[in-house]
Write an enzyme that holds these catalytic residues in place. Sequence first.
Site, PDB file in Angstrom:
ATOM      1  N   ASP A  31      39.340 -25.476 100.646  1.00 42.71           N
ATOM      2  CA  ASP A  31      39.650 -25.270  99.226  1.00 42.71           C
ATOM      3  C   ASP A  31      40.757 -24.219  99.095  1.00 42.71           C
ATOM      4  O   ASP A  31      40.725 -23.345  98.217  1.00 42.71           O
ATOM      5  CB  ASP A  31      38.414 -24.856  98.432  1.00 42.71           C
ATOM      6  CG  ASP A  31      38.538 -25.204  96.947  1.00 42.71           C
ATOM      7  OD1 ASP A  31      39.335 -26.099  96.622  1.00 42.71           O
ATOM      8  OD2 ASP A  31      37.857 -24.581  96.122  1.00 42.71           O
ATOM      9  N   ASN A  48      47.386 -29.118  91.260  1.00 42.00           N
ATOM     10  CA  ASN A  48      47.272 -27.772  90.708  1.00 42.00           C
ATOM     11  C   ASN A  48      48.667 -27.163  90.581  1.00 42.00           C
ATOM     12  O   ASN A  48      49.004 -26.178  91.245  1.00 42.00           O
ATOM     13  CB  ASN A  48      46.379 -26.939  91.635  1.00 42.00           C
ATOM     14  CG  ASN A  48      46.060 -25.582  91.085  1.00 42.00           C
ATOM     15  OD1 ASN A  48      46.120 -25.369  89.886  1.00 42.00           O
ATOM     16  ND2 ASN A  48      45.718 -24.648  91.963  1.00 42.00           N
ATOM     17  N   GLY A  82      40.171 -18.265  93.206  1.00 38.45           N
ATOM     18  CA  GLY A  82      40.808 -18.930  94.341  1.00 38.45           C
ATOM     19  C   GLY A  82      40.992 -18.038  95.546  1.00 38.45           C
ATOM     20  O   GLY A  82      41.139 -16.817  95.431  1.00 38.45           O
TER      21      GLY A  82
END
Length: 418
Positions: free
Chosen positions: A306, A96, A325
Site C-alpha cells: 500500500d 491517486n 499514508g
Amino acid sequence: MNILIKSATIIDSKSEFHNTTQDLLIENGKITKISSSIKNPKNYKEIKRDNLYISQGWFDSSVSFGEPGYEERETIQNGLKTAAYSGFTSVAVNANTNPVIDSNSDITFLNSKASKNAVNLLPIGALTAASKGNDLAELYDMSSAGAVAFYDYKKPIANPNMMKIALQYASNFDGLVCSFPQENKISGNGVMNENITSTRLGLKGNPALAEELQVARDLFLLEYTGGKLHIPTISTATSVALIREAKKKKLDITCSVAIHNLYFSDAVLTDFDTNFKVLPPLRTQTDIDALIEAVKDGTIDMVTTDHNPIDVEEKKIEFDHANYGAIGLESAFGALQSIFTTKKTIDILTKGKTRFGIEATPIAIGNMANIALFNPDTKYTFSKKDIVSRSKNAIFENESLKGKAYGIIANNQAVLNS
C-alpha cells in the site's frame, strides 16, 4: 542483455530447479541455460552476490506514485526504480493523482510514461468519474486501453446502487471492481483505531465496525450481481470472517491486507508519529493475529505494501491534520520475513498476479527472465539510507528487519543495487 548469474538458490515451486543452487545464463533477456556450473566464454557480465537467492519477480497490487499532479511526492520513473530495487517486477498503480486517472487517454498516458521500463506498470483506473462517487467512469474504455482494475483509492462508494451497477456493468468485459472497506458515516472524523489507546491519547476513533459494515454490504451486493470484486487492505478479524464465509459460497471475491497492518498494532501511536497514520488504521493485536492466520490459510489472497508517498509538509504537522499514508516498497521483503518464513514470503510476493491479468513466468529454460534477486538472511535496521522514494514517510523506519532485495531482471533489463 546477456548475463550470467552465479550460484543462486532458486525459490520457485513452479520450477524443476526449486530449492537448488544453480548458475543461470540469460541471453537477450531469455533464460537459455540452468546448470550447477556454467562457464563464461563470451565474457558476459556476471552477477555474484552474498547468499544470493532468486524467485519469480514480485507483484504489488496497490502502489501510488502521484504523477500526474503530485510529482513532489513521487514520479513514475523514480517510483518504478524504487520498485525494481525492492524486487518488484510488476506494480498495480492507483488513480491517486491530480487529475484522477479516469479515462482512456489517462491510462494511455501512464502506459506511455512507463514503457520500456524493467518494471511493468499496471494502471488501475478510477471506478467513478474523478473518484467523486457520483457517476461511473469510462470503465470499458479504460479496460480497452489497459486498465487492470477500477478503484477510487481510499474513497468508499457510499451509494450501494452505484456499487451494484459497477459490478453488473464491469462483468460484461470481465472487469475487476475494487471497493475500499469503510463506511464514512461510522468512521466519521476518526484518525486511528477506536480502542483504549485512542481514548488514552485523546484522538478520535475509527471503529472496526466502519470497515465491517462496508465489507458485509459489498459481499451482499456481489452475491446479488454475480460480479467480480476485490476488497483492498482489510484490517479486522471480522472482515476476515466475512470474506472467508463469502468464499465458501463460491463468490468471485479476493482481498488484500497492507503489510503494516500485519506488523504494527495501534499501541505504536503513543508518540503521535504521523508515519503511523494510515488508512485503514492500525488495529489491535487480536486483529493482527486473525489477519496473519488468514494470509497463511489463503483467505487473504495477497499482501500489499500500500505504498503511498506523502511529502513532508503533509506529514510533519499535528496528527489530526496529517495526511494518511506510508511508503512500503523498500521495506516490504524485510518486514514480511520478520513475520513469515522465506518460502511463505516469496509465495506472498508472487501471489495475486492472475487476479490482475499477469501471467506468471517460472524460472525455466526458454522463458523470458522475470526474476527477483535477494538475500533472505541479512539483518539490519531500516533507515533513511534504505529509502529510494522521493517522499520519506516510511512506517518501518528504525525497525529491525530481516532480508534485502538486490534488484530484478525483467523485460530484458537488469536493475540491481550496487
